[in-house]
Motif scaffolding. Structure first.
Motif, PDB file in Angstrom:
ATOM      1  N   ARG A  21       0.839  -1.205   0.000  1.00  0.00           N
ATOM      2  CA  ARG A  21       0.000   0.000   0.000  1.00  0.00           C
ATOM      3  C   ARG A  21       0.870   1.250   0.000  1.00  0.00           C
ATOM      4  O   ARG A  21       0.617   2.200  -0.737  1.00  0.00           O
ATOM      5  CB  ARG A  21      -0.907   0.006   1.231  1.00  0.00           C
ATOM      6  CG  ARG A  21      -1.844   1.202   1.289  1.00  0.00           C
ATOM      7  CD  ARG A  21      -2.501   1.315   2.654  1.00  0.00           C
ATOM      8  NE  ARG A  21      -3.600   2.247   2.690  1.00  0.00           N
ATOM      9  CZ  ARG A  21      -3.459   3.572   2.725  1.00  0.00           C
ATOM     10  NH1 ARG A  21      -2.270   4.118   2.687  1.00  0.00           N
ATOM     11  NH2 ARG A  21      -4.526   4.348   2.770  1.00  0.00           N
ATOM     12  N   ARG A  81      -8.325   5.839  -4.369  1.00  0.00           N
ATOM     13  CA  ARG A  81      -8.935   5.663  -3.044  1.00  0.00           C
ATOM     14  C   ARG A  81      -9.510   4.277  -2.795  1.00  0.00           C
ATOM     15  O   ARG A  81      -9.253   3.688  -1.746  1.00  0.00           O
ATOM     16  CB  ARG A  81      -9.974   6.750  -2.799  1.00  0.00           C
ATOM     17  CG  ARG A  81      -9.315   8.038  -2.305  1.00  0.00           C
ATOM     18  CD  ARG A  81     -10.320   9.118  -2.074  1.00  0.00           C
ATOM     19  NE  ARG A  81     -10.462   9.764  -3.390  1.00  0.00           N
ATOM     20  CZ  ARG A  81     -11.544  10.359  -3.824  1.00  0.00           C
ATOM     21  NH1 ARG A  81     -12.597  10.424  -3.087  1.00  0.00           N
ATOM     22  NH2 ARG A  81     -11.571  10.903  -5.017  1.00  0.00           N
ATOM     23  N   PRO A  82     -10.292   3.691  -3.710  1.00  0.00           N
ATOM     24  CA  PRO A  82     -10.794   2.337  -3.439  1.00  0.00           C
ATOM     25  C   PRO A  82      -9.683   1.290  -3.352  1.00  0.00           C
ATOM     26  O   PRO A  82      -9.795   0.314  -2.610  1.00  0.00           O
ATOM     27  CB  PRO A  82     -11.716   2.038  -4.623  1.00  0.00           C
ATOM     28  CG  PRO A  82     -11.986   3.340  -5.269  1.00  0.00           C
ATOM     29  CD  PRO A  82     -10.861   4.241  -4.923  1.00  0.00           C
ATOM     30  N   ASN A 122     -10.049   6.252  -9.449  1.00  0.00           N
ATOM     31  CA  ASN A 122      -8.981   6.879  -8.673  1.00  0.00           C
ATOM     32  C   ASN A 122      -8.413   5.863  -7.690  1.00  0.00           C
ATOM     33  O   ASN A 122      -8.904   4.744  -7.585  1.00  0.00           O
ATOM     34  CB  ASN A 122      -9.466   8.157  -7.968  1.00  0.00           C
ATOM     35  CG  ASN A 122     -10.558   7.894  -6.972  1.00  0.00           C
ATOM     36  OD1 ASN A 122     -10.429   7.046  -6.096  1.00  0.00           O
ATOM     37  ND2 ASN A 122     -11.662   8.617  -7.105  1.00  0.00           N
ATOM     38  N   GLN A 170     -11.543   1.070 -11.605  1.00  0.00           N
ATOM     39  CA  GLN A 170     -11.457   2.169 -10.645  1.00  0.00           C
ATOM     40  C   GLN A 170     -11.074   3.468 -11.349  1.00  0.00           C
ATOM     41  O   GLN A 170     -10.294   3.464 -12.299  1.00  0.00           O
ATOM     42  CB  GLN A 170     -10.442   1.841  -9.545  1.00  0.00           C
ATOM     43  CG  GLN A 170     -10.729   0.548  -8.811  1.00  0.00           C
ATOM     44  CD  GLN A 170     -12.174   0.402  -8.410  1.00  0.00           C
ATOM     45  OE1 GLN A 170     -12.730   1.248  -7.734  1.00  0.00           O
ATOM     46  NE2 GLN A 170     -12.798  -0.690  -8.850  1.00  0.00           N
ATOM     47  N   GLU A 221       1.230   4.433  -2.688  1.00  0.00           N
ATOM     48  CA  GLU A 221       1.163   5.835  -2.281  1.00  0.00           C
ATOM     49  C   GLU A 221       2.385   6.618  -2.737  1.00  0.00           C
ATOM     50  O   GLU A 221       2.271   7.748  -3.195  1.00  0.00           O
ATOM     51  CB  GLU A 221       1.044   5.947  -0.766  1.00  0.00           C
ATOM     52  CG  GLU A 221      -0.314   5.630  -0.218  1.00  0.00           C
ATOM     53  CD  GLU A 221      -0.370   5.843   1.283  1.00  0.00           C
ATOM     54  OE1 GLU A 221       0.669   5.679   1.968  1.00  0.00           O
ATOM     55  OE2 GLU A 221      -1.454   6.170   1.770  1.00  0.00           O
ATOM     56  N   TRP A 272      -0.188   5.068  -8.562  1.00  0.00           N
ATOM     57  CA  TRP A 272      -1.086   3.959  -8.897  1.00  0.00           C
ATOM     58  C   TRP A 272      -1.210   3.847 -10.404  1.00  0.00           C
ATOM     59  O   TRP A 272      -1.421   4.838 -11.102  1.00  0.00           O
ATOM     60  CB  TRP A 272      -2.446   4.207  -8.261  1.00  0.00           C
ATOM     61  CG  TRP A 272      -3.538   3.303  -8.713  1.00  0.00           C
ATOM     62  CD1 TRP A 272      -3.603   1.961  -8.582  1.00  0.00           C
ATOM     63  CD2 TRP A 272      -4.749   3.692  -9.368  1.00  0.00           C
ATOM     64  NE1 TRP A 272      -4.770   1.470  -9.109  1.00  0.00           N
ATOM     65  CE2 TRP A 272      -5.497   2.532  -9.593  1.00  0.00           C
ATOM     66  CE3 TRP A 272      -5.265   4.912  -9.781  1.00  0.00           C
ATOM     67  CZ2 TRP A 272      -6.731   2.560 -10.223  1.00  0.00           C
ATOM     68  CZ3 TRP A 272      -6.494   4.935 -10.396  1.00  0.00           C
ATOM     69  CH2 TRP A 272      -7.214   3.759 -10.609  1.00  0.00           C
ATOM     70  N   ASP A 283      -6.189  -1.556   2.912  1.00  0.00           N
ATOM     71  CA  ASP A 283      -6.403  -1.400   4.357  1.00  0.00           C
ATOM     72  C   ASP A 283      -7.238  -2.547   4.912  1.00  0.00           C
ATOM     73  O   ASP A 283      -6.898  -3.127   5.952  1.00  0.00           O
ATOM     74  CB  ASP A 283      -7.089  -0.060   4.648  1.00  0.00           C
ATOM     75  CG  ASP A 283      -6.170   1.126   4.454  1.00  0.00           C
ATOM     76  OD1 ASP A 283      -4.938   0.936   4.472  1.00  0.00           O
ATOM     77  OD2 ASP A 283      -6.693   2.248   4.281  1.00  0.00           O
ATOM     78  N   LEU A 294      -6.555   1.803  -2.197  1.00  0.00           N
ATOM     79  CA  LEU A 294      -5.931   1.930  -0.881  1.00  0.00           C
ATOM     80  C   LEU A 294      -6.856   1.401   0.215  1.00  0.00           C
ATOM     81  O   LEU A 294      -6.398   0.764   1.164  1.00  0.00           O
ATOM     82  CB  LEU A 294      -5.540   3.386  -0.615  1.00  0.00           C
ATOM     83  CG  LEU A 294      -4.503   3.972  -1.571  1.00  0.00           C
ATOM     84  CD1 LEU A 294      -4.238   5.427  -1.227  1.00  0.00           C
ATOM     85  CD2 LEU A 294      -3.223   3.168  -1.581  1.00  0.00           C
ATOM     86  N   ALA A 295      -8.158   1.643   0.076  1.00  0.00           N
ATOM     87  CA  ALA A 295      -9.118   1.133   1.061  1.00  0.00           C
ATOM     88  C   ALA A 295      -9.134  -0.398   1.059  1.00  0.00           C
ATOM     89  O   ALA A 295      -9.222  -1.022   2.130  1.00  0.00           O
ATOM     90  CB  ALA A 295     -10.514   1.682   0.772  1.00  0.00           C
TER      91      ALA A 295
END
Length: 167
Positions: free
Chosen positions: A80, A149-150, A147, A145, A84, A88, A156, A152-153
């Motif tokens: 991850r 954000r999904p 962007n 996707q 960052e 990506w 997580d 990285l989520a």
């Protein structure tokens, strides 16, 4: 009858000697350029003297220690972070700018441990399918996707799941 004289052969210099000669020549040129700069800017009231420029090597920022003690959770956390930092990539494993897709991030961070990389991909896909039940593979989901954000989520969720399972 004429006599021919043979000139002595030039000495062959090794790499260190050639580098030393180039270094000396560059030092002379830089000193001349510094003098020329001082002469050309002496009449300017706000001209600063030539600043000393230290050689700065590019380096990666020191990574904080991983908060996860289990190998799988640690790998997912590092992957991850790689996304960052490097960026990506949506439509390929990586691009010319160095951005990576989720699977490539996992492979790079697994450092050759194929079994651990496989387990990380399975755990990531499970985490993806929690929210996107129709996702068949990580690459097909990644391409959908818009962007990061999904992505990285999902990392997580996968990291927390691996940590909770002590893996």
């Amino acid at each position: 009858m004429s006599t021919a004289t043979i000139a002595p052969a030039a000495p062959v210099l090794d790499l260190d000697a050639r580098l030393a000669l180039v270094d000396a020549a560059m030092s002379v040129r830089l000193a001349e350029a510094a003098v020329a700069f001082e002469v050309n800017t002496a009449h300017l009231p706000g001209a600063d003297p030539i600043p000393h420029i230290a050689e700065i090597l590019p380096h990666q920022p020191a990574a904080a220690p991983s908060p996860y003690r289990t190998p799988l959770a640690d790998l997912l956390h590092r992957a991850r972070l790689r996304i960052e930092i490097d960026g990506w990539c949506r439509d390929a494993a990586f691009d010319e700018a160095g951005a990576v897709c989720p699977i490539q991030a996992i492979r790079v961070e697994a450092r050759g441990d194929r079994d651990l990389a496989h387990d990380a991909c399975v755990t990531l896909l499970d985490a993806i399918q929690d929210n996107f039940a129709d996702a068949e593979t990580i690459p097909s989901w990644n391409r959908q996707q818009t962007n990061v954000r999904p992505v990285l989520a999902a990392f997580d969720r996968a990291t927390h799941r691996a940590n909770a399972r002590n893996r």
